[in-house]
Write a protein that holds these residues in place. Structure first.
Motif, PDB file in Angstrom:
ATOM      1  N   ASP A 214      37.552  51.948  76.143  1.00 52.84           N
ATOM      2  CA  ASP A 214      37.047  52.332  74.818  1.00 52.84           C
ATOM      3  C   ASP A 214      37.814  51.550  73.749  1.00 52.84           C
ATOM      4  OD1 ASP A 214      35.864  53.520  72.694  1.00 52.84           O
ATOM      5  OD2 ASP A 214      36.848  55.466  72.926  1.00 52.84           O
ATOM      6  N   LEU A 215      37.179  50.522  73.219  1.00 51.34           N
ATOM      7  CA  LEU A 215      37.804  49.718  72.176  1.00 51.34           C
ATOM      8  C   LEU A 215      37.608  50.372  70.811  1.00 51.34           C
ATOM      9  CD1 LEU A 215      36.836  46.072  73.218  1.00 51.34           C
ATOM     10  CD2 LEU A 215      39.038  47.225  73.506  1.00 51.34           C
ATOM     11  N   ARG A 216      38.694  50.540  70.115  1.00 50.90           N
ATOM     12  CA  ARG A 216      38.634  51.077  68.758  1.00 50.90           C
ATOM     13  C   ARG A 216      38.508  49.925  67.765  1.00 50.90           C
ATOM     14  NH1 ARG A 216      37.450  56.423  68.601  1.00 50.90           N
ATOM     15  NH2 ARG A 216      38.249  57.356  70.525  1.00 50.90           N
ATOM     16  N   ARG A 217      37.821  50.181  66.658  1.00 46.10           N
ATOM     17  CA  ARG A 217      37.541  49.118  65.696  1.00 46.10           C
ATOM     18  C   ARG A 217      37.950  49.530  64.286  1.00 46.10           C
ATOM     19  NH1 ARG A 217      34.474  45.008  67.615  1.00 46.10           N
ATOM     20  NH2 ARG A 217      33.656  45.271  69.734  1.00 46.10           N
ATOM     21  N   ARG A 218      38.062  48.519  63.433  1.00 46.78           N
ATOM     22  CA  ARG A 218      38.424  48.749  62.030  1.00 46.78           C
ATOM     23  C   ARG A 218      37.525  47.921  61.118  1.00 46.78           C
ATOM     24  NH1 ARG A 218      43.020  51.639  61.555  1.00 46.78           N
ATOM     25  NH2 ARG A 218      43.171  51.172  59.317  1.00 46.78           N
ATOM     26  N   LEU A 219      37.401  48.386  59.905  1.00 49.03           N
ATOM     27  CA  LEU A 219      36.542  47.740  58.897  1.00 49.03           C
ATOM     28  C   LEU A 219      37.333  47.546  57.615  1.00 49.03           C
ATOM     29  CD1 LEU A 219      33.562  46.905  58.088  1.00 49.03           C
ATOM     30  CD2 LEU A 219      33.331  49.242  57.224  1.00 49.03           C
ATOM     31  N   ARG A 220      37.193  46.375  56.982  1.00 50.97           N
ATOM     32  CA  ARG A 220      37.841  46.144  55.691  1.00 50.97           C
ATOM     33  C   ARG A 220      37.185  47.023  54.625  1.00 50.97           C
ATOM     34  NH1 ARG A 220      38.134  39.873  54.262  1.00 50.97           N
ATOM     35  NH2 ARG A 220      39.169  40.774  52.426  1.00 50.97           N
ATOM     36  N   VAL A 221      38.006  47.627  53.800  1.00 50.17           N
ATOM     37  CA  VAL A 221      37.476  48.495  52.747  1.00 50.17           C
ATOM     38  C   VAL A 221      37.278  47.667  51.479  1.00 50.17           C
ATOM     39  CG1 VAL A 221      38.613  50.509  53.721  1.00 50.17           C
ATOM     40  CG2 VAL A 221      39.780  49.177  51.971  1.00 50.17           C
ATOM     41  N   ASP A 222      36.349  48.117  50.657  1.00 47.02           N
ATOM     42  CA  ASP A 222      36.172  47.453  49.369  1.00 47.02           C
ATOM     43  C   ASP A 222      36.686  48.356  48.258  1.00 47.02           C
ATOM     44  OD1 ASP A 222      34.293  49.428  49.312  1.00 47.02           O
ATOM     45  OD2 ASP A 222      32.616  48.130  48.781  1.00 47.02           O
ATOM     46  N   ARG A 223      36.975  47.759  47.144  1.00 46.79           N
ATOM     47  CA  ARG A 223      37.494  48.488  45.996  1.00 46.79           C
ATOM     48  C   ARG A 223      36.915  47.858  44.732  1.00 46.79           C
ATOM     49  NH1 ARG A 223      43.862  47.212  45.700  1.00 46.79           N
ATOM     50  NH2 ARG A 223      43.606  48.690  43.981  1.00 46.79           N
ATOM     51  N   PRO A 224      36.915  48.588  43.616  1.00 47.45           N
ATOM     52  CA  PRO A 224      36.356  48.011  42.389  1.00 47.45           C
ATOM     53  C   PRO A 224      37.100  46.743  41.983  1.00 47.45           C
ATOM     54  CG  PRO A 224      36.695  50.380  42.149  1.00 47.45           C
ATOM     55  CD  PRO A 224      37.353  49.986  43.429  1.00 47.45           C
ATOM     56  N   ARG A 225      36.337  45.761  41.594  1.00 48.47           N
ATOM     57  CA  ARG A 225      36.938  44.513  41.108  1.00 48.47           C
ATOM     58  C   ARG A 225      37.470  44.748  39.691  1.00 48.47           C
ATOM     59  NH1 ARG A 225      36.847  39.398  42.720  1.00 48.47           N
ATOM     60  NH2 ARG A 225      35.314  39.779  44.365  1.00 48.47           N
ATOM     61  N   PRO A 226      38.643  44.216  39.369  1.00 55.02           N
ATOM     62  CA  PRO A 226      39.170  44.401  38.005  1.00 55.02           C
ATOM     63  C   PRO A 226      38.230  43.799  36.956  1.00 55.02           C
ATOM     64  CG  PRO A 226      40.865  43.560  39.486  1.00 55.02           C
ATOM     65  CD  PRO A 226      39.572  43.472  40.232  1.00 55.02           C
ATOM     66  N   ILE A 227      38.133  44.494  35.822  1.00 55.50           N
ATOM     67  CA  ILE A 227      37.319  44.044  34.692  1.00 55.50           C
ATOM     68  C   ILE A 227      38.223  43.939  33.470  1.00 55.50           C
ATOM     69  CG2 ILE A 227      35.341  44.511  33.206  1.00 55.50           C
ATOM     70  CD1 ILE A 227      34.431  44.057  35.983  1.00 55.50           C
ATOM     71  N   VAL A 228      38.104  42.834  32.757  1.00 54.95           N
ATOM     72  CA  VAL A 228      38.840  42.657  31.505  1.00 54.95           C
ATOM     73  C   VAL A 228      37.821  42.365  30.410  1.00 54.95           C
ATOM     74  CG1 VAL A 228      40.568  41.338  30.247  1.00 54.95           C
ATOM     75  CG2 VAL A 228      40.867  41.753  32.702  1.00 54.95           C
ATOM     76  N   LEU A 229      37.816  43.186  29.361  1.00 58.87           N
ATOM     77  CA  LEU A 229      36.946  42.967  28.211  1.00 58.87           C
ATOM     78  C   LEU A 229      37.799  42.553  27.021  1.00 58.87           C
ATOM     79  CD1 LEU A 229      35.507  45.955  29.535  1.00 58.87           C
ATOM     80  CD2 LEU A 229      33.741  44.777  28.253  1.00 58.87           C
ATOM     81  N   ILE A 230      37.422  41.457  26.378  1.00 59.59           N
ATOM     82  CA  ILE A 230      38.128  40.956  25.204  1.00 59.59           C
ATOM     83  C   ILE A 230      37.089  40.844  24.091  1.00 59.59           C
ATOM     84  CG2 ILE A 230      39.600  39.146  24.284  1.00 59.59           C
ATOM     85  CD1 ILE A 230      40.272  38.341  27.139  1.00 59.59           C
ATOM     86  N   VAL A 231      37.181  41.730  23.089  1.00 61.04           N
ATOM     87  CA  VAL A 231      36.128  41.892  22.082  1.00 61.04           C
ATOM     88  C   VAL A 231      36.592  41.330  20.746  1.00 61.04           C
ATOM     89  CG1 VAL A 231      34.600  43.522  20.924  1.00 61.04           C
ATOM     90  CG2 VAL A 231      35.332  43.960  23.276  1.00 61.04           C
TER      91      VAL A 231
END
Length: 380
Positions: free
Chosen positions: A194-211
């Motif tokens: 029984d091979l166990r597996r893993r998955l890369r997780v995603d996360r919010p990409r940083p956002i920079v607003l310059i107004v």
């Protein structure tokens, strides 16, 4: 018929006069005024007054200065007749309908401007709701009452995400979790059934607003800062800055739960609101101070400005080049791009465009929806 340069020039002069009276008027607002007057009776002093009051006045304290400037510019010595700087002659000279003044704009724009929250018939279709009207209405034409509705009209945000180096257990993950697989095999005498597996997780990409909150952006900066507030509430990985002649960080102010309190705190922090413009110096300060930290690494940087640079364009080009190397993607939001005749000829924009991935108008709700779709469309 092509545009009539005479009346339009006088309206531009009136916009300059307002500035001398202390009213912050942006180029986009003056353009909106000329469009509005194109649909009016040029001899109607009341029409001229209300078109200017709606398009050129953003704050109640500016109303007295607007009235004084309007009287000085348009009203004659008798106080009851318009200045002859706009054409007053009728089409046939006998008191009939006044001759029209064409500024080359669409004839339905003033109807939308005057309607506000009322319903208007959509061209060739059913009646349009007030929300539909506001979606297409330029921010520099919005009234104070309409700005109170902005929060509920802003588009739903689905911010871009990126794959992190961290992984989590997953039945169908592409990576084999050797440690967990070996541990599992001890139940079977060391055989890897029984091979166990893993998955890369995603996360919010940083956002920079310059107004850009300088005087030339008056009428648009308020809506863009409110949009930044909504984005800050959608993700903790959002940084907000603004600039006129210098850079100011607004991230903490945008974290305040109450929207009105957040805007008040932001206004207190920014000392150069509706002032001059130093785009290159401000972006260079951002790159030098914040670029070496986590803000730009893998981030989407959104610059909201009309590109009307007062400083050296070479400085802006240098800052944009550094920024494009540090960030994942650079977006330039220019409200003036909402004009169908817009051409990126401002020297600041010319210097910046080689390092910009996307140019979006952002002049109304529909423009912000385009920005939201662009952010949501980028895969991790």
């Amino acid at each position: 018929m092509g545009p009539e340069p005479g009346p339009a020039t006088e309206l531009v002069r009136f916009g300059r006069l307002l500035r001398t009276h202390g009213v912050n008027v942006g180029a986009g607002q003056v353009l909106s005024y000329t469009r509005a007057v194109a649909d009016l009776d040029p001899a109607g002093i009341d029409d001229l007054y209300w078109a200017g009051r709606i398009t050129l006045v953003n704050r109640h304290p500016d109303l007295a200065a607007y009235n004084a400037a309007f009287d000085a510019f348009f009203v004659g010595s008798e106080g009851d007749s318009p200045s002859p700087m706009l054409p007053l002659a009728t089409a046939d000279g006998d008191g009939g309908e006044p001759a029209s003044v064409s500024f080359g704009t669409e004839q339905h724009e003033l109807e939308i401007l005057e309607a506000g929250d009322e319903e208007l018939p959509a061209a060739g279709g059913p009646r349009a709701s007030s929300a539909e009207i506001l979606r297409a209405k330029h921010f520099d034409r919005w009234t104070e009452e309409e700005f109170r509705q902005l929060a509920r009209l802003l588009p739903d945000l689905r911010l871009p995400r990126k794959l992190s180096r961290r992984t989590r257990p997953s039945a169908r993950g592409p990576r084999i979790d050797l440690r967990r697989s070996v541990r599992r095999s001890l139940r079977n005498g060391g055989d890897l059934f029984d091979l166990r597996r893993r998955l890369r997780v995603d996360r919010p990409r940083p956002i920079v607003l310059i107004v850009d909150v300088s005087g030339s952006m008056a009428g648009f900066s308020r809506a863009l800062v409110q949009f930044s507030y909504g984005m800050s509430r959608a993700s903790q990985r959002v940084e907000v800055f603004c600039f006129g002649t210098r850079l100011t960080r607004l991230t903490r102010a945008m974290r305040v739960r109450d929207a009105d309190a957040a805007m008040d705190e932001a206004t207190d922090l920014v000392v150069d609101w509706d002032g001059g413009t130093r785009i290159g110096e401000s972006l260079a300060a951002y790159v030098a101070r914040w670029g070496k930290y986590r803000f730009n690494r893998g981030a989407v940087v959104i610059i909201c400005s009309d590109g009307l640079e007062r400083g050296e364009p070479d400085r802006l080009a240098w800052a944009m080049q550094r920024l494009s190397r540090q960030a994942h993607r650079v977006i330039w939001v220019n409200p003036l791009a909402g004009d169908p005749n817009f051409q990126p000829l401002a020297r600041g924009l010319v210097a910046a465009l080689p390092y910009v991935d996307d140019l979006i108008a952002g002049h109304n709700i529909e423009g912000l929806e385009d920005l939201a779709r662009a952010l949501a469309g980028w895969a991790a």
